[in-house]
Design a protein around this motif. Sequence first.
Motif, PDB file in Angstrom:
ATOM      1  N   GLN A   1     -20.227 -21.788  -0.638  1.00 14.07           N
ATOM      2  CA  GLN A   1     -20.402 -23.110   0.173  1.00 14.07           C
ATOM      3  C   GLN A   1     -21.998 -23.084   0.640  1.00 14.07           C
ATOM      4  O   GLN A   1     -22.762 -24.164   0.699  1.00 14.07           O
ATOM      5  CB  GLN A   1     -19.481 -23.627   1.236  1.00 14.07           C
ATOM      6  CG  GLN A   1     -18.079 -23.933   0.760  1.00 14.07           C
ATOM      7  CD  GLN A   1     -17.490 -24.792   1.578  1.00 14.07           C
ATOM      8  OE1 GLN A   1     -18.176 -25.777   2.201  1.00 14.07           O
ATOM      9  NE2 GLN A   1     -16.199 -24.752   1.767  1.00 14.07           N
ATOM     10  N   VAL A   2     -22.337 -21.945   1.454  1.00 12.04           N
ATOM     11  CA  VAL A   2     -23.838 -21.656   1.818  1.00 12.04           C
ATOM     12  C   VAL A   2     -24.596 -21.878   0.877  1.00 12.04           C
ATOM     13  O   VAL A   2     -25.738 -22.308   0.641  1.00 12.04           O
ATOM     14  CB  VAL A   2     -23.784 -20.394   2.724  1.00 12.04           C
ATOM     15  CG1 VAL A   2     -25.212 -20.142   2.973  1.00 12.04           C
ATOM     16  CG2 VAL A   2     -22.937 -20.206   3.730  1.00 12.04           C
ATOM     17  N   ILE A   3     -24.370 -20.915  -0.607  1.00 12.27           N
ATOM     18  CA  ILE A   3     -25.176 -20.931  -1.641  1.00 12.27           C
ATOM     19  C   ILE A   3     -25.421 -22.383  -2.092  1.00 12.27           C
ATOM     20  O   ILE A   3     -26.667 -22.647  -2.634  1.00 12.27           O
ATOM     21  CB  ILE A   3     -24.723 -19.876  -2.536  1.00 12.27           C
ATOM     22  CG1 ILE A   3     -24.803 -18.508  -1.862  1.00 12.27           C
ATOM     23  CG2 ILE A   3     -25.446 -19.885  -3.918  1.00 12.27           C
ATOM     24  CD1 ILE A   3     -24.230 -17.284  -2.738  1.00 12.27           C
ATOM     25  N   ASP A   4     -24.298 -22.935  -2.320  1.00 13.62           N
ATOM     26  CA  ASP A   4     -24.180 -24.383  -2.922  1.00 13.62           C
ATOM     27  C   ASP A   4     -25.134 -25.271  -1.850  1.00 13.62           C
ATOM     28  O   ASP A   4     -26.085 -26.088  -2.500  1.00 13.62           O
ATOM     29  CB  ASP A   4     -22.922 -24.870  -2.970  1.00 13.62           C
ATOM     30  CG  ASP A   4     -23.004 -26.241  -3.732  1.00 13.62           C
ATOM     31  OD1 ASP A   4     -23.315 -26.605  -4.843  1.00 13.62           O
ATOM     32  OD2 ASP A   4     -22.684 -27.418  -2.950  1.00 13.62           O
ATOM     33  N   SER A   5     -25.066 -25.160  -0.688  1.00 11.02           N
ATOM     34  CA  SER A   5     -25.896 -26.281   0.195  1.00 11.02           C
ATOM     35  C   SER A   5     -27.477 -25.550  -0.010  1.00 11.02           C
ATOM     36  O   SER A   5     -28.348 -26.926   0.031  1.00 11.02           O
ATOM     37  CB  SER A   5     -25.430 -25.784   1.870  1.00 11.02           C
ATOM     38  OG  SER A   5     -25.591 -24.584   2.339  1.00 11.02           O
ATOM     39  N   VAL A   6     -27.897 -24.476  -0.095  1.00 10.39           N
ATOM     40  CA  VAL A   6     -29.224 -24.070  -0.383  1.00 10.39           C
ATOM     41  C   VAL A   6     -29.706 -24.722  -1.619  1.00 10.39           C
ATOM     42  O   VAL A   6     -30.792 -25.163  -1.860  1.00 10.39           O
ATOM     43  CB  VAL A   6     -29.497 -22.664  -0.220  1.00 10.39           C
ATOM     44  CG1 VAL A   6     -30.955 -22.290  -0.634  1.00 10.39           C
ATOM     45  CG2 VAL A   6     -29.010 -22.207   1.285  1.00 10.39           C
ATOM     46  N   GLU A   7     -29.028 -24.632  -2.582  1.00 10.96           N
ATOM     47  CA  GLU A   7     -29.236 -24.929  -3.847  1.00 10.96           C
ATOM     48  C   GLU A   7     -29.509 -26.521  -4.061  1.00 10.96           C
ATOM     49  O   GLU A   7     -30.466 -27.393  -4.541  1.00 10.96           O
ATOM     50  CB  GLU A   7     -28.174 -24.807  -5.100  1.00 10.96           C
ATOM     51  CG  GLU A   7     -28.008 -23.206  -5.504  1.00 10.96           C
ATOM     52  CD  GLU A   7     -29.331 -22.856  -6.082  1.00 10.96           C
ATOM     53  OE1 GLU A   7     -29.753 -23.678  -6.728  1.00 10.96           O
ATOM     54  OE2 GLU A   7     -29.809 -21.389  -5.919  1.00 10.96           O
ATOM     55  N   ARG A   8     -28.617 -27.506  -3.252  1.00  7.96           N
ATOM     56  CA  ARG A   8     -28.979 -28.682  -3.149  1.00  7.96           C
ATOM     57  C   ARG A   8     -29.830 -29.019  -2.350  1.00  7.96           C
ATOM     58  O   ARG A   8     -30.746 -30.029  -2.708  1.00  7.96           O
ATOM     59  CB  ARG A   8     -27.614 -29.575  -2.489  1.00  7.96           C
ATOM     60  CG  ARG A   8     -26.169 -29.524  -3.476  1.00  7.96           C
ATOM     61  CD  ARG A   8     -25.027 -30.166  -2.779  1.00  7.96           C
ATOM     62  NE  ARG A   8     -24.272 -29.339  -1.793  1.00  7.96           N
ATOM     63  CZ  ARG A   8     -24.404 -29.581  -0.510  1.00  7.96           C
ATOM     64  NH1 ARG A   8     -24.636 -30.797  -0.059  1.00  7.96           N
ATOM     65  NH2 ARG A   8     -23.597 -28.789   0.249  1.00  7.96           N
ATOM     66  N   TYR A   9     -30.287 -28.134  -1.294  1.00  7.78           N
ATOM     67  CA  TYR A   9     -31.659 -28.659  -0.551  1.00  7.78           C
ATOM     68  C   TYR A   9     -32.732 -28.655  -1.522  1.00  7.78           C
ATOM     69  O   TYR A   9     -33.445 -29.441  -1.480  1.00  7.78           O
ATOM     70  CB  TYR A   9     -31.815 -27.538   0.506  1.00  7.78           C
ATOM     71  CG  TYR A   9     -33.099 -27.805   1.128  1.00  7.78           C
ATOM     72  CD1 TYR A   9     -33.216 -28.899   2.127  1.00  7.78           C
ATOM     73  CD2 TYR A   9     -34.264 -26.971   0.782  1.00  7.78           C
ATOM     74  CE1 TYR A   9     -34.396 -28.912   2.653  1.00  7.78           C
ATOM     75  CE2 TYR A   9     -35.344 -27.054   1.533  1.00  7.78           C
ATOM     76  CZ  TYR A   9     -35.303 -28.145   2.578  1.00  7.78           C
ATOM     77  OH  TYR A   9     -36.894 -28.425   2.975  1.00  7.78           O
ATOM     78  N   PHE A  10     -32.855 -27.366  -2.206  1.00 12.12           N
ATOM     79  CA  PHE A  10     -33.999 -27.565  -3.258  1.00 12.12           C
ATOM     80  C   PHE A  10     -34.041 -28.363  -4.218  1.00 12.12           C
ATOM     81  O   PHE A  10     -35.012 -28.765  -4.975  1.00 12.12           O
ATOM     82  CB  PHE A  10     -34.203 -25.914  -3.741  1.00 12.12           C
ATOM     83  CG  PHE A  10     -34.758 -25.009  -2.702  1.00 12.12           C
ATOM     84  CD1 PHE A  10     -36.232 -24.969  -2.565  1.00 12.12           C
ATOM     85  CD2 PHE A  10     -33.912 -24.170  -2.057  1.00 12.12           C
ATOM     86  CE1 PHE A  10     -36.915 -23.934  -1.737  1.00 12.12           C
ATOM     87  CE2 PHE A  10     -34.389 -23.273  -0.994  1.00 12.12           C
ATOM     88  CZ  PHE A  10     -35.958 -23.135  -0.880  1.00 12.12           C
ATOM     89  N   ALA A  11     -32.754 -28.693  -4.796  1.00 10.57           N
ATOM     90  CA  ALA A  11     -32.704 -29.579  -5.851  1.00 10.57           C
ATOM     91  C   ALA A  11     -33.069 -31.146  -5.435  1.00 10.57           C
ATOM     92  O   ALA A  11     -33.498 -31.700  -6.191  1.00 10.57           O
ATOM     93  CB  ALA A  11     -31.347 -29.635  -6.413  1.00 10.57           C
ATOM     94  N   ASN A  12     -32.691 -31.385  -4.398  1.00 11.79           N
ATOM     95  CA  ASN A  12     -32.669 -32.982  -3.848  1.00 11.79           C
ATOM     96  C   ASN A  12     -33.393 -33.299  -2.762  1.00 11.79           C
ATOM     97  O   ASN A  12     -33.941 -34.482  -2.349  1.00 11.79           O
ATOM     98  CB  ASN A  12     -31.239 -33.406  -3.519  1.00 11.79           C
ATOM     99  CG  ASN A  12     -30.475 -33.296  -4.949  1.00 11.79           C
ATOM    100  OD1 ASN A  12     -30.985 -33.502  -6.035  1.00 11.79           O
ATOM    101  ND2 ASN A  12     -29.444 -32.556  -4.973  1.00 11.79           N
ATOM    102  N   LEU A  13     -33.411 -32.386  -1.561  1.00 12.94           N
ATOM    103  CA  LEU A  13     -33.875 -32.541  -0.494  1.00 12.94           C
ATOM    104  C   LEU A  13     -35.098 -31.807  -0.018  1.00 12.94           C
ATOM    105  O   LEU A  13     -35.600 -31.575   1.223  1.00 12.94           O
ATOM    106  CB  LEU A  13     -32.922 -32.322   0.638  1.00 12.94           C
ATOM    107  CG  LEU A  13     -31.531 -33.210   0.440  1.00 12.94           C
ATOM    108  CD1 LEU A  13     -30.483 -32.766   1.520  1.00 12.94           C
ATOM    109  CD2 LEU A  13     -32.002 -34.676   0.617  1.00 12.94           C
ATOM    110  N   LEU A  14     -36.166 -31.301  -0.769  1.00 14.69           N
ATOM    111  CA  LEU A  14     -37.022 -30.467  -0.442  1.00 14.69           C
ATOM    112  C   LEU A  14     -38.170 -31.385  -0.095  1.00 14.69           C
ATOM    113  O   LEU A  14     -38.449 -32.364  -0.503  1.00 14.69           O
ATOM    114  CB  LEU A  14     -37.499 -29.591  -1.759  1.00 14.69           C
ATOM    115  CG  LEU A  14     -38.852 -28.789  -1.307  1.00 14.69           C
ATOM    116  CD1 LEU A  14     -38.288 -27.538  -0.470  1.00 14.69           C
ATOM    117  CD2 LEU A  14     -39.483 -28.117  -2.773  1.00 14.69           C
ATOM    118  N   PRO A  15     -38.733 -31.382   1.352  1.00 17.19           N
ATOM    119  CA  PRO A  15     -39.585 -32.101   1.829  1.00 17.19           C
ATOM    120  C   PRO A  15     -40.780 -32.221   1.080  1.00 17.19           C
ATOM    121  O   PRO A  15     -41.306 -31.405   0.449  1.00 17.19           O
ATOM    122  CB  PRO A  15     -39.649 -31.758   3.172  1.00 17.19           C
ATOM    123  CG  PRO A  15     -38.514 -30.945   3.479  1.00 17.19           C
ATOM    124  CD  PRO A  15     -38.094 -30.403   2.248  1.00 17.19           C
ATOM    125  N   SER A  16     -41.435 -33.236   1.030  1.00 21.78           N
ATOM    126  CA  SER A  16     -42.571 -33.538   0.004  1.00 21.78           C
ATOM    127  C   SER A  16     -43.846 -32.734   0.630  1.00 21.78           C
ATOM    128  O   SER A  16     -44.057 -32.479   1.730  1.00 21.78           O
ATOM    129  CB  SER A  16     -43.144 -35.130   0.170  1.00 21.78           C
ATOM    130  OG  SER A  16     -44.270 -35.334  -0.424  1.00 21.78           O
TER     131      SER A  16
END
Length: 238
Positions: A68-83
């Motif tokens: 779950q932790v690893i998945d949340s980090v992956e989702r951050y970099f895939a979709n929520l990386l600040p401009s």
Amino acid sequence: ATAVRLARQESDRSGRLCVPVFWLASEDHDLGEANHTFGTKSDGEIGRVSFRSGREGHELAGLPVDDQVIDSVERYFANLLPSGDERYARDAYLFDGEATFTNWVARSWMRLFAGTGLVIVEPALLRPAFGELFHQALQQRETIGELMANVAAELRGAGYRVPLDPKTAGTPFRIHSSGSRLRVSETAAAELSGISNSRELSTDAALRPIFADALLPNIAHVVGTSELGYHAMLKPLY
């Protein structure tokens, strides 16, 4: 980043070596403060990514880096990386077999801030040196409660929110062998007499800055908005 910059500026100004320190919140048990972050989505809206865990109420030091932790980090970099943050190497957040969440956070910070002189402090290693502070807090609990109540009344009278409960602020936590973390005042009287050393005790939000200042002479604390509110109540404790 602000602490690193301030340390450089103060070193240049004073001619003395000033060191930026990151206080690792490995003793904290509030998973809801550590399990999420925000970022800008591709459509410009603010998005939130988080993970869940069955270890609520336990110190973060024992939180495993699971799927779950690893998945949340992956989702951050895939979709929520600040401009504009693409310049920060994703490799800084790689999982390399670290056993706990807080160890992984510390490793990530060390990679991101390599060469800046940033020191990561693990508070659990410092507890044995400050048994006297913990015992003073316990022995003076009634006085501390009165001081906190007075400050809370002043803040309310001035129109401010009271960020800490004056009935409990300044009371240490006890960390049990299971990793669960409870305020000493919430445990049984027989249990209190069984506290043999300060390794079993942990600071709360009110004691943490005082604990840090007792060990490390500080020029400044760099804090978020919530912690800034805490500091509004701490002058009597100092």
